[in-house]
Enzyme design. Structure first.
Site, PDB file in Angstrom:
ATOM      1  N   HIS A 158      47.158  12.760  51.664  1.00 57.09           N
ATOM      2  CA  HIS A 158      46.893  13.793  52.669  1.00 57.09           C
ATOM      3  C   HIS A 158      48.210  14.393  53.151  1.00 57.09           C
ATOM      4  O   HIS A 158      48.317  14.835  54.288  1.00 57.09           O
ATOM      5  CB  HIS A 158      46.137  13.213  53.868  1.00 57.09           C
ATOM      6  CG  HIS A 158      44.813  12.644  53.517  1.00 57.09           C
ATOM      7  ND1 HIS A 158      44.399  11.390  53.941  1.00 57.09           N
ATOM      8  CD2 HIS A 158      43.802  13.135  52.776  1.00 57.09           C
ATOM      9  CE1 HIS A 158      43.187  11.150  53.475  1.00 57.09           C
ATOM     10  NE2 HIS A 158      42.811  12.185  52.764  1.00 57.09           N
TER      11      HIS A 158
ATOM     12  N   ASP B 269      44.014  17.689  70.636  1.00 59.34           N
ATOM     13  CA  ASP B 269      42.572  17.935  70.663  1.00 59.34           C
ATOM     14  C   ASP B 269      41.781  16.918  71.470  1.00 59.34           C
ATOM     15  O   ASP B 269      40.565  17.027  71.583  1.00 59.34           O
ATOM     16  CB  ASP B 269      42.023  17.987  69.233  1.00 59.34           C
ATOM     17  CG  ASP B 269      42.140  16.651  68.513  1.00 59.34           C
ATOM     18  OD1 ASP B 269      42.845  15.761  69.018  1.00 59.34           O
ATOM     19  OD2 ASP B 269      41.536  16.514  67.437  1.00 59.34           O
TER      20      ASP B 269
END
Length: 611
Positions: free
Chosen positions: A216, A425
């Site tokens: 990733h 977030d």
């Protein structure tokens, strides 16, 4: 490496359903639940153990390419580099039910562990609620073989799925998978990061090679500059895999007489020609430096990282695994070599295919009927009007409202802190879920005066909350429901008070949560509040006192150096002296609950948190 793509950036995640449709239309033995992005084998046999895989997309052919007879029963596919939700995993479990049990085979990433863990807990809670004793067996096998970041699972997957196809018992299948996994190690190397459509590309310097590259775009374990020779790259990779002097990474021993399996995986951006040359170099050095000659070598694209120019090496000690699971290397090789209809698994050996068991059409019809039925059944329907643990409906609503309002009022602080030490977030995610819960209360979710009934409705909502924190709360609530439900369904007569049952159920749920996350107290996560709160509550049966402990622990995260999660490699949390946003969010909810039921618990100041 090119950053050009045929599909515009706005269509990045529309690639996933289109690719899955193409896979299943090109291979009629596969079916697609498009709503949940689940690929399943049409000939799944319900009498045998179900093995379900899944993870983020962008790693094709993992996982959808490994669905078929002799391999996965189904796969749940998330967005690009994002774990599938618990709802998707549950849909996969409903699509391929098993009378023996279900094994969830995943990679060792936080999102996968939590969302699959949440699905497992919800499946158990669903079975407990409906009295389906035979459907409670759910096991998670997470690959932990990468000596930098655990992820590869494919040799264990193939051997496990072959055993399931040969009708091995559930517990034997789990033991086999865990044993193969325990004797497997992997390491990756890359020349550059992949490019995700629509995202900014952060390239690696031209004269640098990464050792320990993740899939990733995670930072590698080593950045080698100037660019070394290929034999030096392979030498360093093999040292991390085979050197027993490194206690952190040398967790698999290889003897010169051991039979091993080797898998060389293309990250997606290497030519087949170059991958073949790399495989040859690995084989040469294994023999020369370690006296190891693989009895099976597989190479190709098994788990990619979109278009990353890189590869990984995986070694499994089959001899050691056979000894541990009381089998033989010849039997394990037989399982590895067993043919499969999975599109992307290489059938590399000649077989007598007439010996492959056939699944009857009745099994297919039964599967379709059960999937259709499961599609219309929700956890709320199962709990129904028979939910237990009666409580004062007005007090329950007041307490939950108070918890949500406390967390929402903290959102600006959570967002501010997370922008500095995380990805920003956390506050928004907490606010969204709390607003969703308040909406449920407005619709009468707590009006039946049943704690179990309310928990069932709440779990449905948390299924839709993304991110790590949502999965953690979801796992806790599902495990809490199961723990609280157990005495009710057993009709036990006990002198245990309701308060004691609540506190013990909370502790049991946090114990279950710890099976799905490596985070512990001291890692600077939400667990720095969850664990001590649960322990204090179980020991004292005093909720107010336990909330005070939670406040102290949330504040104390200011001085903990993060070792897990994004904060461990984004920013410098330890020097900012800011609380962990997830830990503080949990504290706010607990404090709000206490206020809602009329407890006078001093509140830890948010300004104090920014001292």
């Amino acid at each position: 490496m090119s950053t050009k793509h045929y599909f515009p950036s706005t269509a990045a995640n529309t690639l996933v359903p289109r690719a899955l449709r193409a896979l299943t239309t090109a291979n009629p033995h596969l079916a697609l639940d498009e709503e949940h992005r689940v690929v399943l084998s049409k000939s799944h046999d319900q009498s045998r153990v179900s093995v379900i895989g899944g993870g983020g997309s962008g790693h094709e052919p993992a996982w959808s390419g490994f669905v078929g007879d002799g391999l996965l029963s189904a796969a749940a596919c998330g967005d690009i580099f994002a774990s599938p939700s618990a709802s998707q995993v549950l849909a996969a479990m409903d699509a391929v039910p098993s009378d023996q049990g279900t094994i969830l085979l995943i990679t060792n990433y936080t999102g996968d562990r939590l969302h699959f863990g949440l699905a497992a807990e919800k499946a158990k809670a669903k079975a407990a609620s409906s009295g389906q004793q035979g459907n409670r067996k759910v096991a998670i096998v997470a690959a932990t073989d990468d000596v930098s970041i655990g992820r590869k699972v494919f040799k264990a997957m193939k051997i496990l799925c072959s055993a399931a196809a040969e009708n091995w018992l559930f517990d034997d299948c789990v033991h086999l998978a865990e044993t193969i996994n325990a004797h497997t190690v992997s390491i990756g190397s890359a020349l550059d990061h992949c490019h995700v459509p629509g995202r900014q590309h952060q390239s690696v310097a031209e004269d640098t090679c990464i050792i320990g590259a993740g899939i990733h775009n995670e930072p590698g374990r080593r950045m080698l500059t100037p660019f070394p020779s290929v034999d030096e790259i392979i030498k360093q990779c093999l040292a991390l895999l085979c050197n027993q002097d490194d206690p952190e990474r040398g967790f698999v021993e290889f003897g010169s007489g051991d039979e091993i399996i080797m898998l060389i995986n293309n990250y997606g951006g290497l030519s087949t020609l170059e991958l073949g040359a790399l495989t040859d170099e690995v084989q040469t050095q294994l023999a020369k430096l370690y006296g190891l000659r693989p009895c099976r070598t597989m190479m190709g694209a098994f788990e990619t990282s979109l278009n990353a120019p890189g590869f990984s090496i995986s070694l499994a000690n089959l001899s050691a695994a056979a000894r541990q699971c009381d089998s033989t290397t010849s039997k394990l090789l037989e399982l590895l070599d067993r043919p499969t209809t999975a599109v992307s698994w290489p059938n590399v050996t000649n077989f007598d295919r007439s010996a492959t068991p056939q699944v009857s059409k009745a099994g297919v019809n039964g599967l379709n009927a059960q999937s259709h039925s499961a599609e219309k059944t929700t956890f709320f329907d199962i709990v129904g009007s028979e939910g237990g643990f009666p409580v004062d409906a007005k007090l329950l609503e007041k307490a939950v409202r108070s918890a949500c309002e406390a967390a929402i009022s903290a959102e600006p602080h959570l967002t501010k802190w997370d922008m500095i030490i995380g990805d920003g977030d956390c506050g928004e995610a907490v606010k969204d879920v709390c607003e969703a819960v308040l909406s449920l209360l407005d619709k009468g979710a707590a009006s039946r005066g049943s704690l179990l009934n309310f928990l069932g409705i709440l779990m449905e909502t948390l299924d839709k909350m993304g991110g790590t924190l949502g999965a953690i709360f979801g796992i806790f609530l599902s495990a809490f429901y199961s723990a609280l439900k157990q005495p009710v369904e057993q009709h036990t007569t006990s002198t245990v008070t309701r308060s004691e049952r609540l506190s013990k159920s909370v502790a049991s749920a946090v114990d279950s949560l710890q099976r799905h996350t490596p985070a512990r107290e001291g890692d600077r996560t939400v667990m720095d509040v969850f664990i001590p709160f649960a322990n204090a509550y179980a020991e004292s049966v005093d909720f107010a006192a336990a909330v005070q402990v939670a406040g102290d622990k949330a504040l104390a995260t200011r001085w903990i150096k993060p070792s897990l999660g994004r904060a461990s490699y984004v920013g410098d949390a330890a020097t900012k002296e800011l609380p962990d946003p997830g830990a503080w969010a949990l504290y706010e909810m607990l404090w709000g609950l206490a206020q809602g039921v009329g407890m006078d618990v001093p509140r830890v100041s948010r300004d104090q948190g920014e001292a």
